[in-house]
Design an enzyme around this catalytic site. Sequence first.
Site, PDB file in Angstrom:
ATOM      1  N   GLY A 280     -29.945  79.157 -20.835  1.00 55.02           N
ATOM      2  CA  GLY A 280     -30.584  80.135 -21.703  1.00 55.02           C
ATOM      3  C   GLY A 280     -29.875  81.461 -21.746  1.00 55.02           C
TER       4      GLY A 280
ATOM      5  N   PRO B 130     -33.877  77.153 -26.516  1.00 56.11           N
ATOM      6  CG  PRO B 130     -35.908  76.035 -26.803  1.00 56.11           C
ATOM      7  CD  PRO B 130     -34.567  75.913 -26.138  1.00 56.11           C
TER       8      PRO B 130
ATOM      9  CB  CYS C 194     -43.782  79.020 -24.501  1.00 56.51           C
ATOM     10  SG  CYS C 194     -43.889  80.796 -24.815  1.00 56.51           S
TER      11      CYS C 194
ATOM     12  CE  LYS D 269     -36.578  74.630 -22.450  1.00 56.95           C
ATOM     13  NZ  LYS D 269     -37.499  75.574 -21.778  1.00 56.95           N
TER      14      LYS D 269
ATOM     15  N   GLY E 188     -33.384  76.180 -16.383  1.00 59.73           N
ATOM     16  CA  GLY E 188     -33.902  77.171 -15.452  1.00 59.73           C
ATOM     17  C   GLY E 188     -32.886  77.604 -14.418  1.00 59.73           C
TER      18      GLY E 188
END
Length: 333
Positions: A237, A20, A103, A142, A215
């Site tokens: 990502g 996301p 985040c 997450k 990551g």
Amino acid sequence: MEEKIATTTTSDLPKLAVAPMIDWTDRHCRFFHRQITRRSMVYTEMIVDRAIIHGPRARLLRRDAAEHPVALQVGGSDPATLAQAVQLAAPFGYDQINLNVGCPSDRVQLGCFGAVLMKDPALVARCLSSMIEVAEVPVTVKCRIGVDDQDPEVILPDFLSRVQDAGVTQVTIHARKAWLQGLSPKENRDIPPLDYDLVLRMKARFPDIQIALNGGVKTLAEAQDLLGQGLDGVMVGRAAYHEPMAVLGGADALWGEDHAPDAFGVVQAMRPYIAAHLADGGKLNQITRHMLGLFAGRPGARTWRRMLSEGAARPGADLDLLDAALEEMTAAA
């Protein structure tokens, strides 16, 4: 109440997922990625629970049935409002609900959710338990390996133990610490060192939790290697966004499926979707901005990007521009 959209519940953690990403993984991006991979999980951008409750819910949660499997990521720190958001999202038929505990942005910290929740795993557990109680699909989380001066060797196993006790069986771990003060969100994606070994040790320590790593993964080969080391899934990502064919084009082979789409075919598959969006009053660049990397690494890719990035935002831009850019790619092939 909104019309309920059919769902195909995904009970297992997907072998590959697209992370996301705020401002990137909107519904148009997800539809585009689905033309490239049938099996990889796609995620919404993080949507705050109170926005789902009080905001333009239909617009925020709108999606296409073709997006399956698709997960809704939510942000929040109040068990009651998170549970309410989960209930309100149910008619939209997402396959999973994911809680963001990773985040690091200042805005998210001010709202007391995201990575700052790593400091309060007991609260995270209460949030997840409340969400699970009302959810019709799996609830996942997450997280980071820790934040600021926390010792990941101590904080992460405690975190995993608590969320497991809350009923969570699937966790995606961003294998970096988050520095909540002194580093920007962008710097938090690169500067704190990755610790893949720690995530692998957590998988060995918590065999009943399905664990995915996020990551720094840039290629499908890297994802395959991590899966081979015992992880249940890998989340990619920026690489999946900027080079979708390289990362997602062969991803379905992870499930034993022979599905390797051609980039030119992907453009053709997008045409009816784009036409419908334009007919509904949408803008061409709202979709094509996600397609700029489709031909990355191929002759003509720079022209493709330039034509779409410069022309798609102009008033009246339509499929003629897309076709012209595709003709340039065909000539360069």
